[in-house]
Design a protein around this motif. Structure first.
Motif, PDB file in Angstrom:
ATOM      1  N   ALA A  45      -5.326  50.027  96.081  1.00  0.00           N
ATOM      2  CA  ALA A  45      -6.533  49.213  96.162  1.00  0.00           C
ATOM      3  C   ALA A  45      -7.199  49.328  97.530  1.00  0.00           C
ATOM      4  O   ALA A  45      -8.261  48.751  97.757  1.00  0.00           O
ATOM      5  CB  ALA A  45      -6.204  47.745  95.876  1.00  0.00           C
ATOM      6  N   LEU A  46      -6.584  50.079  98.434  1.00  0.00           N
ATOM      7  CA  LEU A  46      -7.124  50.240  99.782  1.00  0.00           C
ATOM      8  C   LEU A  46      -7.692  51.641  99.917  1.00  0.00           C
ATOM      9  O   LEU A  46      -7.015  52.623  99.620  1.00  0.00           O
ATOM     10  CB  LEU A  46      -6.011  50.014 100.816  1.00  0.00           C
ATOM     11  CG  LEU A  46      -6.405  49.953 102.284  1.00  0.00           C
ATOM     12  CD1 LEU A  46      -7.286  48.745 102.559  1.00  0.00           C
ATOM     13  CD2 LEU A  46      -5.157  49.912 103.159  1.00  0.00           C
ATOM     14  N   GLU A  47      -8.938  51.735 100.372  1.00  0.00           N
ATOM     15  CA  GLU A  47      -9.599  53.035 100.489  1.00  0.00           C
ATOM     16  C   GLU A  47     -10.223  53.174 101.869  1.00  0.00           C
ATOM     17  O   GLU A  47     -10.546  52.184 102.536  1.00  0.00           O
ATOM     18  CB  GLU A  47     -10.679  53.189  99.411  1.00  0.00           C
ATOM     19  CG  GLU A  47     -10.121  53.254  97.996  1.00  0.00           C
ATOM     20  CD  GLU A  47     -11.202  53.452  96.944  1.00  0.00           C
ATOM     21  OE1 GLU A  47     -12.398  53.360  97.305  1.00  0.00           O
ATOM     22  OE2 GLU A  47     -10.853  53.698  95.783  1.00  0.00           O
ATOM     23  N   THR A  48     -10.387  54.436 102.284  1.00  0.00           N
ATOM     24  CA  THR A  48     -11.013  54.724 103.574  1.00  0.00           C
ATOM     25  C   THR A  48     -12.436  55.211 103.361  1.00  0.00           C
ATOM     26  O   THR A  48     -12.835  55.563 102.248  1.00  0.00           O
ATOM     27  CB  THR A  48     -10.228  55.808 104.330  1.00  0.00           C
ATOM     28  OG1 THR A  48     -10.176  56.992 103.520  1.00  0.00           O
ATOM     29  CG2 THR A  48      -8.828  55.341 104.645  1.00  0.00           C
ATOM     30  N   LEU A 331      -5.068  43.891  95.562  1.00  0.00           N
ATOM     31  CA  LEU A 331      -6.349  43.572  96.186  1.00  0.00           C
ATOM     32  C   LEU A 331      -6.159  42.628  97.372  1.00  0.00           C
ATOM     33  O   LEU A 331      -6.759  42.814  98.443  1.00  0.00           O
ATOM     34  CB  LEU A 331      -7.301  42.942  95.162  1.00  0.00           C
ATOM     35  CG  LEU A 331      -7.946  43.921  94.168  1.00  0.00           C
ATOM     36  CD1 LEU A 331      -8.671  43.161  93.077  1.00  0.00           C
ATOM     37  CD2 LEU A 331      -8.911  44.853  94.878  1.00  0.00           C
ATOM     38  N   ASP A 332      -5.333  41.608  97.188  1.00  0.00           N
ATOM     39  CA  ASP A 332      -5.110  40.673  98.288  1.00  0.00           C
ATOM     40  C   ASP A 332      -4.385  41.348  99.448  1.00  0.00           C
ATOM     41  O   ASP A 332      -4.698  41.098 100.612  1.00  0.00           O
ATOM     42  CB  ASP A 332      -4.304  39.469  97.801  1.00  0.00           C
ATOM     43  CG  ASP A 332      -5.193  38.428  97.129  1.00  0.00           C
ATOM     44  OD1 ASP A 332      -6.428  38.572  97.223  1.00  0.00           O
ATOM     45  OD2 ASP A 332      -4.660  37.492  96.517  1.00  0.00           O
ATOM     46  N   ALA A 333      -3.433  42.241  99.125  1.00  0.00           N
ATOM     47  CA  ALA A 333      -2.728  42.968 100.180  1.00  0.00           C
ATOM     48  C   ALA A 333      -3.704  43.844 100.959  1.00  0.00           C
ATOM     49  O   ALA A 333      -3.611  43.953 102.189  1.00  0.00           O
ATOM     50  CB  ALA A 333      -1.611  43.825  99.578  1.00  0.00           C
ATOM     51  N   ALA A 334      -4.638  44.454 100.237  1.00  0.00           N
ATOM     52  CA  ALA A 334      -5.649  45.289 100.888  1.00  0.00           C
ATOM     53  C   ALA A 334      -6.537  44.444 101.792  1.00  0.00           C
ATOM     54  O   ALA A 334      -6.847  44.820 102.928  1.00  0.00           O
ATOM     55  CB  ALA A 334      -6.493  46.016  99.841  1.00  0.00           C
ATOM     56  N   LYS A 335      -6.959  43.270 101.300  1.00  0.00           N
ATOM     57  CA  LYS A 335      -7.805  42.391 102.105  1.00  0.00           C
ATOM     58  C   LYS A 335      -7.058  41.893 103.339  1.00  0.00           C
ATOM     59  O   LYS A 335      -7.617  41.831 104.441  1.00  0.00           O
ATOM     60  CB  LYS A 335      -8.278  41.198 101.260  1.00  0.00           C
ATOM     61  CG  LYS A 335      -9.409  41.532 100.292  1.00  0.00           C
ATOM     62  CD  LYS A 335      -9.700  40.378  99.369  1.00  0.00           C
ATOM     63  CE  LYS A 335     -10.176  39.152 100.136  1.00  0.00           C
ATOM     64  NZ  LYS A 335     -11.483  39.385 100.828  1.00  0.00           N
TER      65      LYS A 335
END
Length: 485
Positions: A45-48, A331-335
């Protein structure tokens, strides 16, 4: 007898986000990039890269707090332990024995290549030896330390050969085989003392009058040489001062640690990447944070769309609920991670900015005598953060300045009062001490008492023992060892 009683206890615990932030702050640039790549690999869920305008990123935060139907998941209903678990990480990776869960994980990379002992054994293959001689030579090479010396008595080696290798020999044979080992490269390897190491190296050189005299000095007057009793050497060997100077010059070219010349090639080289850069623009200091510390991260649009799809679906099966739980967790981990990165950037910049302005006079001139006394608490009080936070920044971050790249903690120093009652940095005193020693007459170096008197004349009343301490911290030997002819 069992008793029951109530006890009220006030405790403070760090949240997982706070622990994550502290660990990120102390990482230098290269380690931070590795941590970033690890998080991106583990969290889809984490992108650059730059994020396209997406209203769903704001919308998905409210998808679970609305009670539009009974099957919508509310964050308050989620068990925090289950919520923080990561389905993609195997269970064994989350367990450790006898270690706290937030202990730092330190991995040490190893450089590949031939070891120093193997390098010597490879040379030994070119020498003809019978089985027993080979065993003795191999054992001797195994006894060579990193500096290239064999520091154990021959008698002990003879006993070890009997007990561990079942080889019964005498000291004479071991000494003979040791002579073969001492013929290996680098010159001086296998010596049992500094004196022997230097003599072996001289005997490998082309014979000249200076080499012969240097060898004689080491063999007959090693103690006078190490104590720099030059007048006694001149008298004992009946030589001139110029001849002594040439012989000493030959000795100074030798390598006192022959093993270091090889093992140094296999050492891990640490490449320093500055976390900050300070430049002088129009007479003003300008601070910039290394762009590698400020990556562009955003939450995956696809994962946000999945949440929207779940919200709009009329029929919600159990598998869909399990899936959305996984999505929300990611999503929460990414945020959390993105927020931690932003806080890291802010903390680094604020801390270094405070240090830069505190030491502005130094950064504008580059003169270490202009360094102000500065301890961690000074900066912590100025920026309103904890001392430990400032320490994490100072101990692991480098700054690129017009005067070179330095570790930030080098700008911190204790204070001392001068004769005017002003606080001066101990670094300033050390710099002046270093300059006084550099300008001394090497034929008659200044003692610590004389150095203390000179510093007192310059307005720094410090004791002789303090001068000795500062001199040792600067790796400057005592006056006798600084003497030259």
């Amino acid at each position: 007898m069992l008793k029951q009683h109530l006890q009220f206890k006030l405790s403070q615990k760090l949240s997982p986000q706070q622990i994550q932030l502290m660990k990120l702050i102390q990482l230098p640039t290269q380690a931070f990039e590795q941590r970033l790549m690890q998080e991106i690999e583990e969290n889809p869920a984490l992108e650059t890269g730059k994020e396209e305008s997406d209203p769903l990123n704001d919308e998905f935060e409210d998808n679970y707090d609305q009670d539009s139907d009974s099957e919508t998941i509310n964050t308050e209903d989620i068990n925090i332990d289950d919520y923080l678990s990561d389905d993609e990480i195997p269970d064994y990776r989350t367990k450790a024995n006898n270690y706290s869960s937030d202990d730092e994980e330190k991995s040490v990379p190893y450089a590949a290549g031939t070891s120093f002992n193997q390098h010597l054994l490879n040379q030994l293959n070119t020498v003809y030896l019978n089985d027993e001689e080979w065993t003795i030579a191999e054992f001797l090479i195994g006894s060579v330390d990193e500096s290239g010396y064999i520091r154990r008595p021959i008698a002990d080696i003879m006993d070890d050969l009997a007990f561990t290798q079942n080889v019964y020999t005498d000291e004479e044979t071991i000494t003979r085989i040791l002579g073969i080992v001492q013929e290996l490269d680098p010159p001086g390897v296998g010596a049992r003392s500094l004196e022997e190491c230097l003599i072996i190296q001289l005997e490998r050189k082309e014979v000249t009058p200076s080499i012969e005299l240097a060898t004689a000095i080491l063999k007959r007057s090693f103690e006078h040489f190490t104590k720099k009793h030059y007048q006694k050497l001149i008298q004992k060997h009946n030589i001139s001062e110029d001849e002594l100077k040439e012989a000493i010059s030959e000795i100074e070219r030798l390598n006192p640690k022959p093993g270091g010349s090889y093992s140094g090639n296999n050492r891990i080289i640490e490449h320093v990447v500055p976390d900050f850069a300070i430049r002088i623009v129009d007479g003003e200091l300008e601070l910039t944070l290394n762009g590698r510390n400020a990556p562009e991260l955003h939450v995956s649009k696809e994962y946000s769309n999945m949440l929207k799809g779940y919200k709009e679906a009329k029929d919600k099966s159990k598998s869909q609920k399990d899936t959305v739980m996984f999505i929300k967790q990611k999503l929460d981990a990414a945020k959390w991670f993105i927020d931690a990165i932003r806080q890291r950037q802010q903390t680094l910049f604020i801390t270094m900015n405070a240090i830069m302005h505190y030491q502005s006079e130094y950064f504008l001139t580059g003169d270490e005598r202009n360094l102000r006394p500065m301890i961690l608490k000074d900066i912590a009080d100025e920026i309103g953060m904890d001392v430990s936070t400032v320490s994490r920044v100072a101990n692991s971050k480098y700054v690129d300045t017009p005067y070179g790249t330095k570790l930030i903690k080098e700008y911190f120093s204790e204070s001392m009062k001068n004769e005017q009652g002003e606080d001066v940095s101990t670094k300033e005193i050390k710099k002046i001490l270093e300059m006084v020693i550099q300008n001394e007459t090497k034929k008659k170096p200044l003692t610590d008492d004389k150095l203390a008197a000179i510093l007192k004349e310059k307005g720094y009343p410090i004791a002789r023992r303090t001068v000795a301490k500062y001199r040792e911290q600067l790796n400057i030997p005592v006056a006798r060892m600084r003497k030259e002819i």
